[in-house]
Every structure is written in structure tokens, then in C-alpha cells.
Design a protein around this motif. Structure first.
Motif, mmCIF file in Angstrom:
data_model
loop_
_atom_site.group_PDB
_atom_site.id
_atom_site.type_symbol
_atom_site.label_atom_id
_atom_site.label_comp_id
_atom_site.label_asym_id
_atom_site.label_seq_id
_atom_site.Cartn_x
_atom_site.Cartn_y
_atom_site.Cartn_z
ATOM 1 N N PHE A 62 0.711 -1.257 -0.001
ATOM 2 C CA PHE A 62 -0.165 -0.076 0.072
ATOM 3 C C PHE A 62 0.931 1.426 0.139
ATOM 4 N N ASP A 63 1.934 1.253 0.946
ATOM 5 C CA ASP A 63 2.695 2.445 1.075
ATOM 6 C C ASP A 63 3.248 2.713 -0.410
ATOM 7 N N ALA A 64 4.002 1.490 -1.040
ATOM 8 C CA ALA A 64 4.763 1.934 -2.205
ATOM 9 C C ALA A 64 3.610 2.370 -3.476
ATOM 10 N N TYR A 65 2.306 1.647 -3.482
ATOM 11 C CA TYR A 65 1.491 2.263 -4.461
ATOM 12 C C TYR A 65 1.114 3.709 -4.076
ATOM 13 N N LEU A 66 1.184 4.228 -2.740
ATOM 14 C CA LEU A 66 0.667 5.400 -2.466
ATOM 15 C C LEU A 66 1.892 6.296 -2.859
ATOM 16 N N GLU A 67 3.085 6.067 -2.634
ATOM 17 C CA GLU A 67 4.116 6.819 -3.293
ATOM 18 C C GLU A 67 4.257 6.971 -4.542
ATOM 19 N N ALA A 68 3.895 5.897 -5.356
ATOM 20 C CA ALA A 68 3.758 6.078 -7.032
ATOM 21 C C ALA A 68 2.609 7.218 -7.282
ATOM 22 N N VAL A 69 1.676 7.048 -6.583
ATOM 23 C CA VAL A 69 0.482 8.072 -6.615
ATOM 24 C C VAL A 69 0.964 9.464 -6.583
ATOM 25 N N LYS A 70 1.458 9.621 -5.338
ATOM 26 C CA LYS A 70 2.277 11.079 -5.087
ATOM 27 C C LYS A 70 3.087 11.510 -6.072
ATOM 28 N N LEU A 71 3.960 10.604 -6.764
ATOM 29 C CA LEU A 71 4.736 10.802 -7.541
ATOM 30 C C LEU A 71 4.187 11.217 -9.081
ATOM 31 N N GLY A 72 2.809 10.868 -9.118
ATOM 32 C CA GLY A 72 2.096 11.302 -10.377
ATOM 33 C C GLY A 72 1.593 10.209 -11.088
ATOM 34 N N GLU A 73 1.836 8.879 -10.563
ATOM 35 C CA GLU A 73 1.339 7.732 -11.349
ATOM 36 C C GLU A 73 -0.018 7.256 -10.918
ATOM 37 N N GLU A 74 -0.890 8.066 -11.584
ATOM 38 C CA GLU A 74 -2.425 7.805 -11.374
ATOM 39 C C GLU A 74 -2.891 6.571 -11.465
ATOM 40 N N ALA A 76 -1.684 3.868 -10.344
ATOM 41 C CA ALA A 76 -1.323 3.163 -9.101
ATOM 42 C C ALA A 76 -2.552 3.152 -8.131
ATOM 43 N N LEU A 77 -3.537 4.137 -8.628
ATOM 44 C CA LEU A 77 -5.030 4.249 -7.686
ATOM 45 C C LEU A 77 -5.603 2.914 -7.876
ATOM 46 N N VAL A 78 -5.592 2.316 -8.661
ATOM 47 C CA VAL A 78 -6.188 0.834 -9.105
ATOM 48 C C VAL A 78 -5.874 -0.091 -7.856
ATOM 49 N N PRO A 79 -4.654 -0.467 -7.744
ATOM 50 C CA PRO A 79 -4.196 -1.585 -6.841
ATOM 51 C C PRO A 79 -4.236 -0.926 -5.398
ATOM 52 N N LEU A 80 -4.012 0.358 -5.331
ATOM 53 C CA LEU A 80 -4.245 1.177 -4.089
ATOM 54 C C LEU A 80 -5.382 0.919 -3.485
ATOM 55 N N GLU A 81 -6.402 1.494 -4.160
ATOM 56 C CA GLU A 81 -7.994 1.306 -3.956
ATOM 57 C C GLU A 81 -8.321 -0.288 -3.350
ATOM 58 N N ARG A 82 -8.043 -1.271 -4.072
ATOM 59 C CA ARG A 82 -8.015 -2.542 -3.872
ATOM 60 C C ARG A 82 -7.222 -2.913 -2.486
ATOM 61 N N ALA A 89 -7.246 1.304 9.195
ATOM 62 C CA ALA A 89 -8.076 2.383 9.124
ATOM 63 C C ALA A 89 -7.142 3.753 8.932
ATOM 64 N N GLU A 90 -5.871 3.533 9.562
ATOM 65 C CA GLU A 90 -4.917 4.523 9.487
ATOM 66 C C GLU A 90 -4.543 4.757 7.681
ATOM 67 N N LYS A 91 -4.391 3.752 7.218
ATOM 68 C CA LYS A 91 -3.929 3.797 5.760
ATOM 69 C C LYS A 91 -5.372 4.140 5.026
ATOM 70 N N LYS A 92 -6.516 3.779 5.120
ATOM 71 C CA LYS A 92 -7.587 4.055 4.694
ATOM 72 C C LYS A 92 -7.766 5.877 4.635
ATOM 73 N N LEU A 93 -7.434 6.240 5.645
ATOM 74 C CA LEU A 93 -7.321 7.826 5.993
ATOM 75 C C LEU A 93 -6.268 8.369 5.207
ATOM 76 N N GLU A 94 -5.165 7.693 5.171
ATOM 77 C CA GLU A 94 -4.005 8.284 4.035
ATOM 78 C C GLU A 94 -4.674 8.456 2.790
ATOM 79 N N LEU A 95 -5.264 7.473 2.193
ATOM 80 C CA LEU A 95 -5.878 7.260 1.013
ATOM 81 C C LEU A 95 -6.860 8.728 0.783
ATOM 82 N N SER A 96 -7.676 8.718 1.584
ATOM 83 C CA SER A 96 -8.824 9.947 1.697
ATOM 84 C C SER A 96 -8.057 11.084 1.537
#
Length: 126
Positions: A62-74, A76-82, A89-96
Motif C-alpha cells: 500500500f505504501d509503495a503504491y501510495l508513493e507512486a500516486v504521490k509521484l504522479g502515477e495515477e 497506481a490508484l487501482v491497486p491502491l484502492e483494492r 483504518a489509518e491507511k484508509k485515512l491516508e488514501l482519503s
């Protein structure tokens, strides 16, 4: 700090050394590349943490995909949401927060915030 190689260089190196290096060494190489803002390495790292039985770690994935999204790789949102369905709950809040701050998507931000609250509340009632 940006290194003088293409974004996919570390991923290619990891693929080449996969047969002769330990999983830990490959994950370390990719982690260093992610720290240097390599989007492709972030995606590859997320996949390796998610799929590889030796290194399965959904939070790290999750953290790696989240970093990819932050770097502009949209993408990565698909596996991140999955993955968000299966992490804390903390990770869900990060995604929010990412949906709110990077994409200005109030609907998705509210959805993941509510999922985080639901999970927090259910763990309190146990």
C-alpha cells in the motif's frame, strides 16, 4: 535527489538480478529507487510486496503504491484502492487525504474517510 538514470533502470536491474539475488536485496534496491522518486520502482515494489509469497506485506505494498500516486502515477490508484479494502483504518485515512489534497476529489475522500471511521468504530466495539 534524482539519479542520472531513467526511471525504469532500477526495475530492469531488479528483474535481471532476480535469479541471483535475494528478495530482500531486490526490495532494498527498489526501495532506494523509490526514495529517489522513481515511479516505476514504486509500482514494481508495490507489486512485489503484494504478490511475492516470501515478502508479502500488504501495508508495505500500500505504501509503495501510495508513493507512486504521490509521484504522479495515477494508474497506481487501482491497486491502491483494492489494497485499501484490506489494510488499517489509518491507511484508509491516508488514501482519503491523497484524494482530497492531490486530486481535489471530495467524493472519494469522503468515501475513504467513512471507511476508515467504520473500521475504527468496529474495532472499538469488539
Amino acid at each position: 535527489m534524482n539519479l542520472p538514470f531513467s526511471e525504469s533502470f532500477c526495475v530492469k536491474v531488479a528483474d535481471v538480478f532476480e535469479q541471483t539475488s535475494s528478495t530482500e536485496e531486490i526490495l532494498g534496491l527498489l526501495s532506494m529507487a523509490v526514495a529517489c522518486k522513481d515511479k516505476a520502482a514504486a509500482i514494481d515494489l508495490g507489486q512485489r510486496y503484494q504478490i511475492n509469497s516470501e515478502s508479502r506485506d500488504l501495508n508495505a505494498s500500500f505504501d509503495a503504491y501510495l508513493e507512486a500516486v504521490k509521484l504522479g502515477e495515477e494508474e497506481a490508484l487501482v491497486p491502491l484502492e483494492r489494497l485499501a479494502q484490506r489494510v488499517s483504518a489509518e491507511k484508509k485515512l491516508e488514501l482519503s487525504t491523497v484524494y482530497q489534497s492531490l486530486f481535489h476529489n471530495d467524493e472519494k475522500a469522503a468515501y475513504w474517510r467513512s471507511k476508515s471511521m467504520e473500521q475504527s468504530n468496529s474495532s472499538l466495539t469488539l
